[in-house]
Design a protein around this motif. Structure first.
Motif, PDB file in Angstrom:
ATOM      1  N   VAL A 206       0.841  -1.200   0.000  1.00 13.93           N
ATOM      2  CA  VAL A 206       0.000   0.000   0.000  1.00 13.93           C
ATOM      3  C   VAL A 206       0.877   1.250   0.000  1.00 13.93           C
ATOM      4  O   VAL A 206       1.529   1.565   1.004  1.00 13.93           O
ATOM      5  CB  VAL A 206      -0.929   0.027   1.240  1.00 13.93           C
ATOM      6  N   PRO A 207       0.938   1.990  -1.112  1.00 11.66           N
ATOM      7  CA  PRO A 207       1.649   3.276  -1.102  1.00 11.66           C
ATOM      8  C   PRO A 207       0.792   4.338  -0.415  1.00 11.66           C
ATOM      9  O   PRO A 207      -0.427   4.386  -0.605  1.00 11.66           O
ATOM     10  CB  PRO A 207       1.845   3.586  -2.592  1.00 11.66           C
ATOM     11  N   ILE A 208       1.420   5.152   0.408  1.00 12.52           N
ATOM     12  CA  ILE A 208       0.697   6.174   1.177  1.00 12.52           C
ATOM     13  C   ILE A 208       0.988   7.540   0.575  1.00 12.52           C
ATOM     14  O   ILE A 208       2.133   7.996   0.541  1.00 12.52           O
ATOM     15  CB  ILE A 208       1.133   6.152   2.654  1.00 12.52           C
ATOM     16  N   ILE A 209      -0.055   8.222   0.102  1.00 13.27           N
ATOM     17  CA  ILE A 209       0.135   9.491  -0.592  1.00 13.27           C
ATOM     18  C   ILE A 209       0.558  10.609   0.348  1.00 13.27           C
ATOM     19  O   ILE A 209       1.320  11.499  -0.028  1.00 13.27           O
ATOM     20  CB  ILE A 209      -1.148   9.895  -1.362  1.00 13.27           C
ATOM     21  N   GLY A 210       0.071  10.584   1.592  1.00 20.02           N
ATOM     22  CA  GLY A 210       0.409  11.643   2.541  1.00 20.02           C
ATOM     23  C   GLY A 210      -0.371  12.913   2.270  1.00 20.02           C
ATOM     24  O   GLY A 210      -1.267  12.958   1.427  1.00 20.02           O
ATOM     25  N   ASN A 211       0.001  13.988   2.963  1.00 16.25           N
ATOM     26  CA  ASN A 211      -0.719  15.260   2.810  1.00 16.25           C
ATOM     27  C   ASN A 211       0.122  16.311   2.100  1.00 16.25           C
ATOM     28  O   ASN A 211      -0.082  17.515   2.276  1.00 16.25           O
ATOM     29  CB  ASN A 211      -1.156  15.782   4.187  1.00 16.25           C
ATOM     30  N   ILE A 212       1.064  15.868   1.284  1.00 19.28           N
ATOM     31  CA  ILE A 212       1.932  16.786   0.552  1.00 19.28           C
ATOM     32  C   ILE A 212       1.270  17.198  -0.758  1.00 19.28           C
ATOM     33  O   ILE A 212       0.673  16.370  -1.455  1.00 19.28           O
ATOM     34  CB  ILE A 212       3.297  16.128   0.251  1.00 19.28           C
ATOM     35  N   SER A 213       1.403  18.452  -1.121  1.00 25.08           N
ATOM     36  CA  SER A 213       0.815  18.951  -2.361  1.00 25.08           C
ATOM     37  C   SER A 213       1.515  18.329  -3.566  1.00 25.08           C
ATOM     38  O   SER A 213       2.726  18.098  -3.559  1.00 25.08           O
ATOM     39  CB  SER A 213       0.941  20.476  -2.427  1.00 25.08           C
ATOM     40  N   THR A 214       0.741  18.060  -4.614  1.00 24.41           N
ATOM     41  CA  THR A 214       1.323  17.550  -5.858  1.00 24.41           C
ATOM     42  C   THR A 214       2.019  18.655  -6.644  1.00 24.41           C
ATOM     43  O   THR A 214       2.753  18.381  -7.587  1.00 24.41           O
ATOM     44  CB  THR A 214       0.228  16.922  -6.740  1.00 24.41           C
ATOM     45  N   ASP A 215       1.792  19.895  -6.253  1.00 23.94           N
ATOM     46  CA  ASP A 215       2.405  21.033  -6.946  1.00 23.94           C
ATOM     47  C   ASP A 215       3.756  21.350  -6.311  1.00 23.94           C
ATOM     48  O   ASP A 215       3.965  22.415  -5.727  1.00 23.94           O
ATOM     49  CB  ASP A 215       1.474  22.250  -6.875  1.00 23.94           C
ATOM     50  N   THR A 216       4.684  20.411  -6.429  1.00 21.85           N
ATOM     51  CA  THR A 216       5.997  20.580  -5.821  1.00 21.85           C
ATOM     52  C   THR A 216       6.866  21.508  -6.649  1.00 21.85           C
ATOM     53  O   THR A 216       6.777  21.508  -7.884  1.00 21.85           O
ATOM     54  CB  THR A 216       6.706  19.221  -5.669  1.00 21.85           C
ATOM     55  N   PRO A 217       7.730  22.309  -6.005  1.00 23.17           N
ATOM     56  CA  PRO A 217       8.632  23.181  -6.767  1.00 23.17           C
ATOM     57  C   PRO A 217       9.757  22.429  -7.467  1.00 23.17           C
ATOM     58  O   PRO A 217      10.438  22.982  -8.323  1.00 23.17           O
ATOM     59  CB  PRO A 217       9.188  24.138  -5.706  1.00 23.17           C
ATOM     60  N   VAL A 218       9.979  21.180  -7.105  1.00 26.58           N
ATOM     61  CA  VAL A 218      11.025  20.371  -7.753  1.00 26.58           C
ATOM     62  C   VAL A 218      10.383  19.645  -8.927  1.00 26.58           C
ATOM     63  O   VAL A 218       9.596  18.719  -8.736  1.00 26.58           O
ATOM     64  CB  VAL A 218      11.645  19.362  -6.770  1.00 26.58           C
TER      65      VAL A 218
END
Length: 295
Positions: A206-218
């Protein structure tokens, strides 16, 4: 009569062979060579080689690594796109990593030589490294804070759909013990670190997406290699987040660095094919010419 027909057929075949050999084996190669020597085409035909003070230092078609002997990024240079070609940008080993989107579980082992990172963990590690180096947020969905894939093995009885409703063990498969797992609990169970060499494929991955935005600056080109591993270009977005570091290292205004980036940015081919791109090799050579690094 039969022998005469046989001879005529073979003579016709021989004439065709000689004519086609003369056209495709002599005339065509000579014509291509002559055309390639015309002004405007000569440099490209010879490999788009770049010379500095009469010495060949590279090609505008092949990327280079701007790192020290230990593989650490040199602060005074724009960093290239990652390469999977040999030890990096090796024309004799042009290739991709052949890792796909399903590569999310690392191979952990007590022997460091047998450890193999998944594509997900490679991307996570690169993104964290770029973020730390450039002073931006390098966190990404499905990545832990430590820069590995955020993936669990949920072990227990499963239903016909493969879902584990009553897990008996949960393991963070990419975090080797004694690491502290990125999640404390999952479905009410404590999340364990992974024992190197253990096989957790019995569980549901199970991959966990987390609460990080997909709009990363990298951007993606900062963390993934091209298909050939030889691409000399990066995106304007990746170049933009490196400007501050370059300006500080060379003690020049950021606006001057941005102007140089713009000068080495090519638009879409024919106005609609591909994406805008920055040639890192040419850009770094121009940086050295205009703003020599004091070190």
């Amino acid at each position: 009569m039969r022998m005469s027909t046989w001879i005529r057929q073979h003579l016709a075949a021989l004439r065709a062979l000689l004519v086609l050999t003369a056209i495709t084996g002599i005339a065509y190669p000579v014509a291509v060579f002559v055309i390639a020597q015309l002004p405007g085409l000569h440099d490209r035909a010879d490999g788009s080689l770049i010379t500095v003070d009469g010495e060949i230092v590279g090609s505008s078609l092949i990327g280079q690594s701007f790192t020290d002997k230990d593989g650490n990024a040199l602060v005074q240079y724009f960093q290239s796109r990652p390469s999977a070609a040999g030890d990096g940008y090796d024309p004799l080993s042009a290739a991709a990593s052949n890792l796909g989107p399903e590569s999310i579980v690392d191979t952990l082992d007590a022997d460091p030589a047998k450890v193999k990172s998944s594509l997900l963990s490679i991307v996570c590690a690169r993104s964290k490294a770029v973020g730390d180096r450039e002073g931006v947020d390098g966190s990404r969905p499905f990545c832990t804070e430590n820069g590995v894939g955020a993936v669990l093995s949920v072990i227990g009885p499963s239903d016909v759909a493969g879902d584990v409703s009553h897990p008996v063990q949960v393991v963070s498969v990419n975090e080797a013990c004694p690491a502290k797992p990125f999640l404390a609990t999952y479905k009410g169970l404590r999340v364990d670190c992974a024992n190197p060499g253990a096989d957790y494929s019995v569980g549901r991955i199970v991959p966990i997406i987390g609460n990080i935005s997909t709009d990363t600056p990298v951007p993606a080109d900062a963390v993934t290699a091209s298909g050939s591993g030889l691409d000399p270009h990066i995106s304007p977005q990746y170049a933009a987040i490196q400007v501050a570091r370059i300006a500080k290292a060379r003690n020049i205004p950021q606006d001057e660095v941005r102007a140089l980036v713009d000068a080495h940015t090519d638009g879409r081919t024919l106005g609609f094919l591909g994406e805008p791109r920055v040639n890192v090799v040419e850009l770094n050579l121009d940086l050295d010419k205009r703003y020599p690094f004091p070190g």
